[in-house]
Design an enzyme around this catalytic site. Structure first.
Site, PDB file in Angstrom:
ATOM      1  N   MET A  55       0.804  -1.219   0.000  1.00  0.00           N
ATOM      2  CA  MET A  55       0.000   0.000   0.000  1.00  0.00           C
ATOM      3  C   MET A  55       0.839   1.271   0.000  1.00  0.00           C
ATOM      4  O   MET A  55       0.388   2.316  -0.464  1.00  0.00           O
ATOM      5  CB  MET A  55      -0.917  -0.017   1.226  1.00  0.00           C
ATOM      6  CG  MET A  55      -1.826   1.192   1.375  1.00  0.00           C
ATOM      7  SD  MET A  55      -2.740   1.105   2.940  1.00  0.00           S
ATOM      8  CE  MET A  55      -3.695   2.621   2.813  1.00  0.00           C
ATOM      9  N   TYR A  56       2.062   1.208   0.527  1.00  0.00           N
ATOM     10  CA  TYR A  56       2.894   2.400   0.628  1.00  0.00           C
ATOM     11  C   TYR A  56       3.462   2.749  -0.751  1.00  0.00           C
ATOM     12  O   TYR A  56       4.502   2.241  -1.171  1.00  0.00           O
ATOM     13  CB  TYR A  56       4.030   2.192   1.630  1.00  0.00           C
ATOM     14  CG  TYR A  56       3.565   1.782   3.016  1.00  0.00           C
ATOM     15  CD1 TYR A  56       2.247   1.943   3.429  1.00  0.00           C
ATOM     16  CD2 TYR A  56       4.453   1.211   3.919  1.00  0.00           C
ATOM     17  CE1 TYR A  56       1.825   1.558   4.696  1.00  0.00           C
ATOM     18  CE2 TYR A  56       4.040   0.830   5.192  1.00  0.00           C
ATOM     19  CZ  TYR A  56       2.727   1.005   5.565  1.00  0.00           C
ATOM     20  OH  TYR A  56       2.322   0.609   6.824  1.00  0.00           O
ATOM     21  N   GLY A  57       2.746   3.617  -1.422  1.00  0.00           N
ATOM     22  CA  GLY A  57       3.149   4.005  -2.772  1.00  0.00           C
ATOM     23  C   GLY A  57       2.835   2.963  -3.812  1.00  0.00           C
ATOM     24  O   GLY A  57       3.332   3.013  -4.929  1.00  0.00           O
TER      25      GLY A  57
END
Length: 297
Positions: A55-57
């Site tokens: 999900m992070y980036g």
């Protein structure tokens, strides 16, 4: 004195005070170069557990860590999370832990991290639209295939943890937890009883620790910062706690890691233990990680 290491799943040895990579900018330019430097400095300072997520980036954070650290030094472990997808029409995220989706995200993570095996993989959120047995079963199958080593969960209740453990071994839980927000204390207690690693996020209460008079007072007495007090409290609160504070600045990274050497007195701990812990409700943590954006700049 609390030990500085923990064996996740009984055998994956890591330094208890880790690093959360969520805060690292990934766009090209000076900010990215700084992110690479922060990740490398974390390893130089002895961090062996680094947390990221699909999900992070949408994979960019995983790629950043690979650029900074691959080939990974011996003993350094990158743990990532899967089970969140981005809606193409809206750009917003939603839970998606269908077996095919999980398998695809794991394959992407292996490619982005440039590895053939992920030592610890965590389910970012339980998908309410997919049977739990299908979600955990898919991760169990990936473990049997050798693509992941240990299975973890994130933002779960005591009941959800128990249900997952009926399906397979669970090595870690990553829930929102800090000195000022102890909503998930029962989950931490369950993890401690079972020897499961507990990785709190929002470890320093979104940078608000210094605004609390008692924490500030203890920090002044100890010759430390409020952030260091908050992290030292976590390390001493339970032997299964593995804090993963995040930051995009080397100075704050060094400040965070220095908390490992801070020894709070019993009297100071008693004062800190009395803090109400009244923070965001469990529903906020279940719905997202917006608050984590303000962890540390």
């Amino acid at each position: 004195m609390s030990t500085t290491v923990f064996r996740i799943g009984g055998d994956l040895e890591v330094r208890r005070l880790g690093f959360g990579a969520m805060r690292l900018p990934t766009d090209p330019g000076p900010d990215r170069e700084n992110s690479l430097a922060v990740a490398r400095r974390a390893v130089e300072l002895g961090v062996t557990l680094i947390d990221t997520a699909h999900m992070y980036g949408w994979g960019a954070n995983e790629e950043l860590l690979a650029e900074a650290l691959h080939p990974y030094p011996d003993g350094v472990h990158i743990t990532t999370k899967v089970g969140i997808a981005r809606s193409v029409p809206s750009g917003e995220w939603t839970q998606d832990a269908r077996p095919d989706a999980l398998r695809e995200q794991v394959e992407q993570a292996l490619r982005r991290l440039r590895v053939e095996h992920i030592g610890l993989l965590q389910l970012h959120r339980i998908d309410p639209r997919t049977p739990l047995a299908d979600q955990i079963g898919a991760l169990r199958d990936l473990r049997a295939e050798g693509k992941i080593g240990r299975i973890g969960l994130s933002e779960v209740t005591v009941g959800e943890l128990a249900a997952a453990r009926e399906i397979t071994d669970i090595a870690s839980v990553q829930n929102r937890y800090n000195l000022l927000d102890r909503t998930h204390e029962p989950v931490l207690a369950a993890c401690e009883a079972a020897g499961i690693a507990f990785l709190p996020w929002a470890t320093v209460a979104w940078g608000q620790s210094g605004a609390t008079a008692e924490i500030a007072a203890v920090a002044a007495e100890a010759g430390a910062t409020p952030t260091q007090v908050a992290l030292a409290w976590l390390l001493g609160h339970s032997p299964v706690v593995l804090p993963i504070p995040g930051t995009s600045r080397i100075a704050h990274l060094e400040e965070n890691l220095a908390a490992e050497g801070l020894r709070l007195t019993e009297a100071q701990r008693t004062r800190l233990d009395r803090l109400s812990g009244a923070g965001a409700g469990e529903g906020e943590g279940k719905n997202g990680e917006q608050g984590n954006q303000g962890e540390r700049e």
